[in-house]
Structures are given as C-alpha cells and as structure tokens.
Design a protein around this motif. Sequence first.
Motif, PDB file in Angstrom:
ATOM      1  N   ILE A 186      19.087  41.411  70.647  1.00  0.00           N
ATOM      2  CA  ILE A 186      18.350  41.574  71.889  1.00  0.00           C
ATOM      3  C   ILE A 186      18.899  42.753  72.691  1.00  0.00           C
ATOM      4  O   ILE A 186      20.117  42.963  72.766  1.00  0.00           O
ATOM      5  CB  ILE A 186      18.384  40.277  72.726  1.00  0.00           C
ATOM      6  N   SER A 187      18.010  43.515  73.258  1.00  0.00           N
ATOM      7  CA  SER A 187      18.408  44.706  74.009  1.00  0.00           C
ATOM      8  C   SER A 187      18.899  44.316  75.393  1.00  0.00           C
ATOM      9  O   SER A 187      18.144  43.777  76.202  1.00  0.00           O
ATOM     10  CB  SER A 187      17.208  45.664  74.135  1.00  0.00           C
ATOM     11  N   HIS A 188      20.147  44.584  75.677  1.00  0.00           N
ATOM     12  CA  HIS A 188      20.691  44.273  76.990  1.00  0.00           C
ATOM     13  C   HIS A 188      20.034  45.102  78.101  1.00  0.00           C
ATOM     14  O   HIS A 188      19.728  44.565  79.166  1.00  0.00           O
ATOM     15  CB  HIS A 188      22.207  44.464  76.994  1.00  0.00           C
ATOM     16  N   PRO A 189      19.813  46.404  77.892  1.00  0.00           N
ATOM     17  CA  PRO A 189      19.120  47.175  78.942  1.00  0.00           C
ATOM     18  C   PRO A 189      17.735  46.624  79.243  1.00  0.00           C
ATOM     19  O   PRO A 189      17.326  46.538  80.406  1.00  0.00           O
ATOM     20  CB  PRO A 189      19.044  48.583  78.343  1.00  0.00           C
ATOM     21  N   ALA A 190      16.986  46.236  78.201  1.00  0.00           N
ATOM     22  CA  ALA A 190      15.644  45.688  78.416  1.00  0.00           C
ATOM     23  C   ALA A 190      15.724  44.350  79.140  1.00  0.00           C
ATOM     24  O   ALA A 190      14.918  44.060  80.034  1.00  0.00           O
ATOM     25  CB  ALA A 190      14.925  45.523  77.076  1.00  0.00           C
ATOM     26  N   MET A 192      18.157  43.326  81.179  1.00  0.00           N
ATOM     27  CA  MET A 192      18.566  43.562  82.552  1.00  0.00           C
ATOM     28  C   MET A 192      17.411  44.123  83.381  1.00  0.00           C
ATOM     29  O   MET A 192      17.293  43.838  84.570  1.00  0.00           O
ATOM     30  CB  MET A 192      19.756  44.520  82.602  1.00  0.00           C
ATOM     31  N   GLU A 193      16.542  44.909  82.745  1.00  0.00           N
ATOM     32  CA  GLU A 193      15.376  45.437  83.459  1.00  0.00           C
ATOM     33  C   GLU A 193      14.462  44.302  83.915  1.00  0.00           C
ATOM     34  O   GLU A 193      13.936  44.316  85.030  1.00  0.00           O
ATOM     35  CB  GLU A 193      14.604  46.398  82.561  1.00  0.00           C
ATOM     36  N   ARG A 194      14.304  43.295  83.064  1.00  0.00           N
ATOM     37  CA  ARG A 194      13.479  42.144  83.439  1.00  0.00           C
ATOM     38  C   ARG A 194      14.124  41.352  84.563  1.00  0.00           C
ATOM     39  O   ARG A 194      13.453  40.859  85.477  1.00  0.00           O
ATOM     40  CB  ARG A 194      13.265  41.242  82.216  1.00  0.00           C
ATOM     41  N   VAL A 195      15.455  41.232  84.507  1.00  0.00           N
ATOM     42  CA  VAL A 195      16.161  40.505  85.563  1.00  0.00           C
ATOM     43  C   VAL A 195      16.013  41.237  86.891  1.00  0.00           C
ATOM     44  O   VAL A 195      15.819  40.615  87.941  1.00  0.00           O
ATOM     45  CB  VAL A 195      17.657  40.336  85.200  1.00  0.00           C
ATOM     46  N   ARG A 196      16.073  42.562  86.861  1.00  0.00           N
ATOM     47  CA  ARG A 196      15.962  43.364  88.087  1.00  0.00           C
ATOM     48  C   ARG A 196      14.589  43.249  88.733  1.00  0.00           C
ATOM     49  O   ARG A 196      14.435  43.550  89.916  1.00  0.00           O
ATOM     50  CB  ARG A 196      16.269  44.833  87.784  1.00  0.00           C
ATOM     51  N   ASN A 197      13.588  42.826  87.974  1.00  0.00           N
ATOM     52  CA  ASN A 197      12.272  42.630  88.565  1.00  0.00           C
ATOM     53  C   ASN A 197      12.293  41.567  89.654  1.00  0.00           C
ATOM     54  O   ASN A 197      11.473  41.590  90.571  1.00  0.00           O
ATOM     55  CB  ASN A 197      11.266  42.226  87.479  1.00  0.00           C
ATOM     56  N   ARG A 198      13.235  40.649  89.536  1.00  0.00           N
ATOM     57  CA  ARG A 198      13.319  39.554  90.497  1.00  0.00           C
ATOM     58  C   ARG A 198      14.593  39.581  91.339  1.00  0.00           C
ATOM     59  O   ARG A 198      14.622  39.076  92.456  1.00  0.00           O
ATOM     60  CB  ARG A 198      13.269  38.215  89.751  1.00  0.00           C
ATOM     61  N   ILE A 199      15.654  40.163  90.785  1.00  0.00           N
ATOM     62  CA  ILE A 199      16.953  40.129  91.460  1.00  0.00           C
ATOM     63  C   ILE A 199      17.354  41.525  91.907  1.00  0.00           C
ATOM     64  O   ILE A 199      17.468  42.449  91.100  1.00  0.00           O
ATOM     65  CB  ILE A 199      18.045  39.551  90.531  1.00  0.00           C
ATOM     66  N   GLY A 200      17.565  41.681  93.221  1.00  0.00           N
ATOM     67  CA  GLY A 200      17.975  42.963  93.763  1.00  0.00           C
ATOM     68  C   GLY A 200      19.434  43.002  94.174  1.00  0.00           C
ATOM     69  O   GLY A 200      19.946  44.061  94.556  1.00  0.00           O
ATOM     70  N   ASP A 201      20.121  41.853  94.106  1.00  0.00           N
ATOM     71  CA  ASP A 201      21.526  41.776  94.489  1.00  0.00           C
ATOM     72  C   ASP A 201      22.381  42.395  93.380  1.00  0.00           C
ATOM     73  O   ASP A 201      22.507  41.842  92.285  1.00  0.00           O
ATOM     74  CB  ASP A 201      21.916  40.308  94.703  1.00  0.00           C
TER      75      ASP A 201
END
Length: 227
Positions: A186-190, A192-201
């Motif tokens: 699994i791509s960690h950058p991909a 993390m990009e999905r996580v950033r869609n919801r998490i800005g902290d």
Amino acid sequence: MNTGELEWALMKAERRVLEIQTKLHRWAADDSHRRFDDLFNLVADPAFLLVAWDRVRGNKGARTAGVDGKTARSIEAGQGVEAFLDKLRTQVRDRSFHPVPVRERMIPKANGKLRRLGIPTVADRVVQASLKLVLEPVFEADFLPCSYGFRPNRRAHDAIAETRYLASHGYEWVVEGDIAACFDEISHPALMERVRNRIGDKRVLSLVKAFLKSGRGSAQETAPRIA
C-alpha cells in the motif's frame, strides 16, 4: 489507584469519550468536506488514553510483548497503570513520543505459507488505540452502508448475511477481491493524502505517518498489529 478507583475512572472516561466521538461523527456527517484541525489534544486526553489502555489490556494480544519485552500485566505489576499513562501522556503532549520498530513474528496462513506479523510495544498500542478512538468517528461518516471490513460493530458474518440476502433477491454474481501483500504494498503517500482530506491537524498527521513507518518491515506482508 486501586481496582475500584480504576473502574470508576474508566466508567467516566468511557462516557466522555463516547460524547466526544458522537460530536465528531455528527460534524463529519453534516459536512463531507470538513477538515478537523484540532484533534491532537484528544489523543493525549487522559480519558482517551485510559479507554485505549483498557482496550489494549483486554485484547487477546495483551500477553505478547513488543521489542521492549513489556506486557500489559508486567506494566500493572511494575510501575502501575496510572504512572504508565501519565508518562505516556506527557510524551505525547511534548512530542517526545516516537513509535519504536515492531517485533516481527512469523505466523501461518490458511494456505500453509507464513506471513510476518509486526507486534508493537504496549505503549505504542495504547497511543494507536487512542488515535483510533479520535479518528474513527470522523472516517466512519464517509463509509458506505455496504462496507463491512474493519468497522465497529461489523464483522465478516454480517457481510455473509447481506450476500445471502441479496442472492435470494435476484442477484446472481459475487465478486471477491484481495490485495496481495497489502500492508507492504500500500502506498503511504496515497494513504496519507486520503487522511489529509479529513484531518488538517499536522500533529495528528505526523503521528499517523510515524506509525506507518514503524510498521513497515523489510519482508513481504509485514503487518503491524493494531491494538
């Protein structure tokens, strides 16, 4: 803190965690584009850490130690739960907490082959569990009703029951898929990009990324055990 005091503290902690989770889920469901910018303090909140400890302590893997050789029981018998959680909370809050590499163990697969299982330390499992308590209600709002994998109060048998129901109401095909060596490929950058869609902290994002790195093994199919 004796057993009675710990049980009372846990009861209050569970109530507080549930109240906050309910709010997070409602806010996420009301606005599918909302990004949460201030969640880090919840990860280090005493109530969240106590509930996280209870879940780790009650997990069947609680008797298995990470690279530091400590188990939940040895922590209870040694420094004690209160001192352990106080120290862990301080480390999380001052950003001195860093996940350590997982202990790898070979376990058999259904096809007779072996896969590597990554076993985090108890401290890492507790922080993982606290992080999960904070993030899960946010991302739960984005899942479809037909999704069953790794979700609260859902299991494989529920998916099987749904499949049987649909099969008896006109559906004729069932498609099953799997990702080979998912945790390794699994791509960690991909991700993390999905996580950033919801998490800005950024502090929460940094913690998630740190856990991903600590669970990455050198061999195929090395999966970190989640608390």
